[in-house]
Write a protein that holds these residues in place. Structure first.
Motif, PDB file in Angstrom:
ATOM      1  N   UNK A   1      25.407 -13.456  27.659  1.00  0.00           N
ATOM      2  CA  UNK A   1      25.683 -12.199  28.364  1.00  0.00           C
ATOM      3  C   UNK A   1      24.856 -11.035  27.829  1.00  0.00           C
ATOM      4  N   UNK A   2      24.403 -10.191  28.744  1.00  0.00           N
ATOM      5  CA  UNK A   2      23.644  -8.993  28.358  1.00  0.00           C
ATOM      6  C   UNK A   2      24.028  -7.796  29.209  1.00  0.00           C
ATOM      7  N   UNK A   3      23.934  -6.642  28.578  1.00  0.00           N
ATOM      8  CA  UNK A   3      24.025  -5.381  29.290  1.00  0.00           C
ATOM      9  C   UNK A   3      22.860  -4.533  28.827  1.00  0.00           C
ATOM     10  N   UNK A   4      22.751  -3.324  29.368  1.00  0.00           N
ATOM     11  CA  UNK A   4      21.629  -2.461  29.009  1.00  0.00           C
ATOM     12  C   UNK A   4      22.059  -1.014  29.215  1.00  0.00           C
ATOM     13  N   UNK A   5      21.762  -0.140  28.255  1.00  0.00           N
ATOM     14  CA  UNK A   5      22.188   1.258  28.365  1.00  0.00           C
ATOM     15  C   UNK A   5      21.533   1.964  29.555  1.00  0.00           C
ATOM     16  N   UNK A   6      20.442   1.414  30.068  1.00  0.00           N
ATOM     17  CA  UNK A   6      19.798   2.000  31.248  1.00  0.00           C
ATOM     18  C   UNK A   6      20.399   1.482  32.554  1.00  0.00           C
ATOM     19  N   UNK A   7      21.388   0.575  32.429  1.00  0.00           N
ATOM     20  CA  UNK A   7      22.078   0.000  33.597  1.00  0.00           C
ATOM     21  C   UNK A   7      23.583   0.053  33.343  1.00  0.00           C
ATOM     22  N   UNK A   8      24.177   1.256  33.385  1.00  0.00           N
ATOM     23  CA  UNK A   8      25.612   1.361  33.054  1.00  0.00           C
ATOM     24  C   UNK A   8      26.459   0.431  33.926  1.00  0.00           C
ATOM     25  N   UNK A   9      27.380  -0.264  33.274  1.00  0.00           N
ATOM     26  CA  UNK A   9      28.375  -1.106  33.973  1.00  0.00           C
ATOM     27  C   UNK A   9      27.782  -2.357  34.610  1.00  0.00           C
ATOM     28  N   UNK A  10      26.540  -2.676  34.332  1.00  0.00           N
ATOM     29  CA  UNK A  10      25.948  -3.891  34.918  1.00  0.00           C
ATOM     30  C   UNK A  10      25.724  -4.923  33.805  1.00  0.00           C
ATOM     31  N   UNK A  11      26.245  -6.125  34.026  1.00  0.00           N
ATOM     32  CA  UNK A  11      26.131  -7.199  33.024  1.00  0.00           C
ATOM     33  C   UNK A  11      25.734  -8.482  33.731  1.00  0.00           C
ATOM     34  N   UNK A  12      25.026  -9.354  33.002  1.00  0.00           N
ATOM     35  CA  UNK A  12      24.678 -10.663  33.569  1.00  0.00           C
ATOM     36  C   UNK A  12      24.301 -11.612  32.448  1.00  0.00           C
ATOM     37  N   UNK A  13      24.371 -12.910  32.744  1.00  0.00           N
ATOM     38  CA  UNK A  13      23.875 -13.909  31.799  1.00  0.00           C
ATOM     39  C   UNK A  13      22.372 -14.039  31.975  1.00  0.00           C
ATOM     40  N   UNK A  14      21.667 -14.020  30.845  1.00  0.00           N
ATOM     41  CA  UNK A  14      20.211 -14.129  30.850  1.00  0.00           C
ATOM     42  C   UNK A  14      19.822 -15.292  29.938  1.00  0.00           C
ATOM     43  N   UNK A  15      18.872 -16.101  30.401  1.00  0.00           N
ATOM     44  CA  UNK A  15      18.407 -17.228  29.582  1.00  0.00           C
ATOM     45  C   UNK A  15      17.297 -16.771  28.636  1.00  0.00           C
ATOM     46  N   UNK A  16      17.515 -17.042  27.349  1.00  0.00           N
ATOM     47  CA  UNK A  16      16.485 -16.729  26.346  1.00  0.00           C
ATOM     48  C   UNK A  16      16.583 -17.757  25.223  1.00  0.00           C
ATOM     49  N   UNK A  17      15.480 -17.961  24.472  1.00  0.00           N
ATOM     50  CA  UNK A  17      15.566 -18.835  23.295  1.00  0.00           C
ATOM     51  C   UNK A  17      16.631 -18.333  22.326  1.00  0.00           C
ATOM     52  N   UNK A  18      17.386 -19.259  21.733  1.00  0.00           N
ATOM     53  CA  UNK A  18      18.500 -18.873  20.854  1.00  0.00           C
ATOM     54  C   UNK A  18      18.003 -18.364  19.510  1.00  0.00           C
ATOM     55  N   UNK A  19      16.860 -18.909  19.044  1.00  0.00           N
ATOM     56  CA  UNK A  19      16.326 -18.405  17.777  1.00  0.00           C
ATOM     57  C   UNK A  19      14.813 -18.193  17.860  1.00  0.00           C
ATOM     58  N   UNK A  20      14.356 -17.220  17.073  1.00  0.00           N
ATOM     59  CA  UNK A  20      12.955 -16.775  17.161  1.00  0.00           C
ATOM     60  C   UNK A  20      12.423 -16.376  15.778  1.00  0.00           C
ATOM     61  N   UNK A  21      11.109 -16.418  15.652  1.00  0.00           N
ATOM     62  CA  UNK A  21      10.427 -15.812  14.505  1.00  0.00           C
ATOM     63  C   UNK A  21       9.911 -14.453  14.937  1.00  0.00           C
ATOM     64  N   UNK A  22      10.087 -13.467  14.074  1.00  0.00           N
ATOM     65  CA  UNK A  22       9.721 -12.093  14.423  1.00  0.00           C
ATOM     66  C   UNK A  22       8.764 -11.520  13.377  1.00  0.00           C
ATOM     67  N   UNK A  23       7.728 -10.821  13.845  1.00  0.00           N
ATOM     68  CA  UNK A  23       6.912 -10.007  12.943  1.00  0.00           C
ATOM     69  C   UNK A  23       6.845  -8.605  13.540  1.00  0.00           C
ATOM     70  N   UNK A  24       6.772  -7.619  12.666  1.00  0.00           N
ATOM     71  CA  UNK A  24       6.726  -6.226  13.122  1.00  0.00           C
ATOM     72  C   UNK A  24       6.317  -5.341  11.952  1.00  0.00           C
ATOM     73  N   UNK A  25       6.210  -4.062  12.233  1.00  0.00           N
ATOM     74  CA  UNK A  25       6.047  -3.048  11.197  1.00  0.00           C
ATOM     75  C   UNK A  25       7.378  -2.321  11.095  1.00  0.00           C
ATOM     76  N   UNK A  26       7.791  -1.966   9.868  1.00  0.00           N
ATOM     77  CA  UNK A  26       9.063  -1.235   9.735  1.00  0.00           C
ATOM     78  C   UNK A  26       8.803   0.278   9.682  1.00  0.00           C
ATOM     79  N   UNK A  27       9.879   1.037   9.463  1.00  0.00           N
ATOM     80  CA  UNK A  27       9.777   2.504   9.509  1.00  0.00           C
ATOM     81  C   UNK A  27       8.940   3.067   8.369  1.00  0.00           C
ATOM     82  N   UNK A  28       8.702   2.237   7.327  1.00  0.00           N
ATOM     83  CA  UNK A  28       7.845   2.694   6.214  1.00  0.00           C
ATOM     84  C   UNK A  28       6.390   2.313   6.443  1.00  0.00           C
ATOM     85  N   UNK A  29       6.126   1.627   7.563  1.00  0.00           N
ATOM     86  CA  UNK A  29       4.763   1.197   7.835  1.00  0.00           C
ATOM     87  C   UNK A  29       4.413  -0.140   7.196  1.00  0.00           C
TER      88      UNK A  29
END
Ligand code: ZN
Length: 192
Positions: free
Chosen positions: A104-132
């Motif tokens: 199940x998912x909702x979104x703050x840009x879609x008030x009161x709207x919810x639906x089941x969405x298919x996505x991989x259950x686990x993932x590897x993530x890379x990013x930059x954090x707030x310290x760079x």
């Protein structure tokens, strides 16, 4: 400062975010404001597009969702997901580790709207954090879902794009209404 959350129909939600190359004081302020906005709305994630900025920046905090667990692995070892919260992801990338499953998912840009969405259950993530700094981790459950949902926002993709056609059909009227209301607000100059 709490920011306004733009709703479906605002064109910024379809913009691909620009990469952030430097963590300026303005970006630090935006991050603080996005957390304030997200917590106020009881969301678990918020993308820069949702506050009107097309940038590769999202904030996430899943600690309040006790009934929907998350998993985390840091350097191959299980870790407490709370240990990386609140989470700031700048220029994030992810790769799937397993098959898609609905949740199940909702979104703050879609008030009161919810639906089941298919996505991989686990993932590897890379990013930059707030310290760079570069960060990487493996995650599952709600955290993995939230990251994929927010990553989509950063690329102008919305959860309605990933809904089953039959689910989307059921809410199409609500979507049209929301889009109309948003466009009216923009016209009146209240959401630009
Ligand atoms: Zn969203």
């Amino acid at each position: 400062m709490k920011l306004g959350v733009v709703t479906y129909g605002h064109p910024v939600l379809r913009e691909k975010g620009k990469r952030i190359e430097k963590i300026t004081p303005e970006i630090q302020q935006l991050i603080a404001d996005m957390f304030e906005t997200m917590y106020d709305a009881h969301g678990v994630g918020l993308a820069a597009q949702q506050v009107g900025k097309a940038l590769q920046l999202t904030v996430i905090d899943v600690r309040e969702s006790k009934e929907r667990p998350s998993t985390l692995e840091l350097e191959g070892r299980p870790a407490d997901p709370a240990s990386i919260m609140p989470l700031v992801l700048i220029n994030p990338k992810w790769t799937p580790l397993n098959e898609e499953e609905p949740g199940p998912e909702g979104c703050l840009s879609f008030p009161e709207i919810y639906a089941d969405i298919k996505r991989p259950e686990s993932i590897d993530v890379t990013a930059t954090n707030a310290k760079g700094e570069n960060i990487s981790f493996r995650c599952g459950g709600l955290l993995a879902r939230a990251i994929q949902h927010e990553y989509d926002h950063l690329h102008g993709i919305l959860f309605i794009d990933r809904m089953e056609k039959s689910d989307r059909k059921k809410i199409q009227k609500e979507l049209d209404g929301l889009q109309y209301t948003t466009k009216q607000l923009i016209k009146k100059g209240r959401r630009d």
